[in-house]
Design a protein around this motif. Sequence first.
Motif, PDB file in Angstrom:
ATOM      1  N   LEU A 169      -0.178  28.100   0.182  1.00  0.00           N
ATOM      2  CA  LEU A 169       0.172  27.210   1.276  1.00  0.00           C
ATOM      3  C   LEU A 169       0.927  25.999   0.712  1.00  0.00           C
ATOM      4  N   ALA A 170       1.851  25.481   1.486  1.00  0.00           N
ATOM      5  CA  ALA A 170       2.667  24.350   1.036  1.00  0.00           C
ATOM      6  C   ALA A 170       2.248  23.091   1.784  1.00  0.00           C
ATOM      7  N   LEU A 171       1.789  22.093   1.048  1.00  0.00           N
ATOM      8  CA  LEU A 171       1.386  20.812   1.619  1.00  0.00           C
ATOM      9  C   LEU A 171       2.380  19.749   1.167  1.00  0.00           C
ATOM     10  N   VAL A 172       3.026  19.082   2.126  1.00  0.00           N
ATOM     11  CA  VAL A 172       3.974  18.007   1.818  1.00  0.00           C
ATOM     12  C   VAL A 172       3.329  16.683   2.179  1.00  0.00           C
ATOM     13  N   VAL A 173       3.425  15.721   1.268  1.00  0.00           N
ATOM     14  CA  VAL A 173       2.786  14.422   1.439  1.00  0.00           C
ATOM     15  C   VAL A 173       3.869  13.345   1.460  1.00  0.00           C
ATOM     16  N   ILE A 174       4.016  12.656   2.595  1.00  0.00           N
ATOM     17  CA  ILE A 174       5.017  11.604   2.759  1.00  0.00           C
ATOM     18  C   ILE A 174       4.342  10.247   2.615  1.00  0.00           C
ATOM     19  N   SER A 175       4.789   9.460   1.639  1.00  0.00           N
ATOM     20  CA  SER A 175       4.228   8.135   1.418  1.00  0.00           C
ATOM     21  C   SER A 175       5.322   7.089   1.563  1.00  0.00           C
ATOM     22  N   GLY A 176       5.094   6.109   2.456  1.00  0.00           N
ATOM     23  CA  GLY A 176       6.105   5.102   2.730  1.00  0.00           C
ATOM     24  C   GLY A 176       5.914   3.795   1.990  1.00  0.00           C
ATOM     25  N   GLY A 177       4.992   3.749   1.046  1.00  0.00           N
ATOM     26  CA  GLY A 177       4.737   2.517   0.315  1.00  0.00           C
ATOM     27  C   GLY A 177       5.878   2.163  -0.623  1.00  0.00           C
ATOM     28  N   ALA A 181      -2.758   8.309   0.037  1.00  0.00           N
ATOM     29  CA  ALA A 181      -2.178   9.643   0.106  1.00  0.00           C
ATOM     30  C   ALA A 181      -2.769  10.552  -0.968  1.00  0.00           C
ATOM     31  N   ASP A 182      -2.961  10.009  -2.166  1.00  0.00           N
ATOM     32  CA  ASP A 182      -3.529  10.812  -3.262  1.00  0.00           C
ATOM     33  C   ASP A 182      -4.958  11.238  -2.953  1.00  0.00           C
ATOM     34  N   ARG A 183      -5.753  10.336  -2.377  1.00  0.00           N
ATOM     35  CA  ARG A 183      -7.133  10.702  -2.043  1.00  0.00           C
ATOM     36  C   ARG A 183      -7.179  11.760  -0.953  1.00  0.00           C
ATOM     37  N   LEU A 184      -6.328  11.636   0.048  1.00  0.00           N
ATOM     38  CA  LEU A 184      -6.269  12.642   1.116  1.00  0.00           C
ATOM     39  C   LEU A 184      -5.793  13.986   0.573  1.00  0.00           C
ATOM     40  N   THR A 185      -4.803  13.949  -0.306  1.00  0.00           N
ATOM     41  CA  THR A 185      -4.264  15.177  -0.888  1.00  0.00           C
ATOM     42  C   THR A 185      -5.300  15.880  -1.746  1.00  0.00           C
ATOM     43  N   GLU A 186      -5.981  15.100  -2.601  1.00  0.00           N
ATOM     44  CA  GLU A 186      -6.985  15.679  -3.493  1.00  0.00           C
ATOM     45  C   GLU A 186      -8.088  16.378  -2.708  1.00  0.00           C
ATOM     46  N   ARG A 192     -13.507  14.112   6.593  1.00  0.00           N
ATOM     47  CA  ARG A 192     -13.418  14.714   7.928  1.00  0.00           C
ATOM     48  C   ARG A 192     -11.972  15.084   8.277  1.00  0.00           C
ATOM     49  N   ALA A 193     -11.041  14.166   7.996  1.00  0.00           N
ATOM     50  CA  ALA A 193      -9.634  14.447   8.295  1.00  0.00           C
ATOM     51  C   ALA A 193      -9.112  15.602   7.451  1.00  0.00           C
ATOM     52  N   ALA A 194      -9.494  15.637   6.169  1.00  0.00           N
ATOM     53  CA  ALA A 194      -9.057  16.719   5.286  1.00  0.00           C
ATOM     54  C   ALA A 194      -9.633  18.067   5.728  1.00  0.00           C
ATOM     55  N   THR A 195     -10.856  18.051   6.222  1.00  0.00           N
ATOM     56  CA  THR A 195     -11.475  19.281   6.727  1.00  0.00           C
ATOM     57  C   THR A 195     -10.700  19.820   7.929  1.00  0.00           C
TER      58      THR A 195
END
Length: 246
Positions: free
Chosen positions: A19-27, A38-43, A181-184
């Motif tokens: 599966l391909a997960l793309v993470v967009i960070s605007g910082g 973003a890193d914590r959510l991705t991990e 919860r959001a990651a689940t």
Amino acid sequence: MADRTPPQPDPERPAGAPLALVVISGGTGNPSSSRLLADRLTEKTAELIRGRGRDVTIDNVELAPIAVDIAQAVVTGFPGERLRTVIRRLAAADGLITVSPVYTAGVSGLFKSFFDILDNDLLVAKPALPAATAGSARHALVVDGQLRPMLAFLRALTVPTSVFAAPEDWGSSALGERIGRAATELTALMTTGVGAAIAGDAWSGYQHRFGGEATRAERTAADVDFESPLMRLAAGGAPSRRDSGA
């Protein structure tokens, strides 16, 4: 009678492919609190996906290094090749994590500008997790008041739980619980393939940009479904009784 034909697998994706997960960070800071969130959510999302027996690839996209490309695309209406590469990766994603800093009580202008240049059908039914960071808890509603409606306009499939982090939240167990919860929820949407099924079954009912970047975009006359409800209406005809729900 409703069409009950089962959704077909994506012909461009081999069976069993990660599966391909793309993470967009605007910082824009260094270090960036948006990138840290973003890193914590991705991990956590990657951990849960792999726990379900699926592999996942992670594509981190930081907007600060391509800010000039985004600005040029906003002004000219034509993204350059470096930006088009990012957009193509986003089009092929199975899931999306978006994190914006809050500036002046709103999402980052750079973050918003990036999404402004995307085709409106690029994110149709893609699972998406909205998140934001700010210097004060008073901005907590920005993620649901601005970021979630933007993703809804692009017809992404947003998870029920959004994530917001102010400075006092970083050491709180409540933030970790909300991330979990959001990651689940994102994991469930990505691994069940519900987004692909929705897009596959209902694609012809959405409005599309001809020659756009979406994976199912119509790029030649042979790709156009002239019998779809939208095309019949555009040609001055009426939708069939089945399409109108009669």
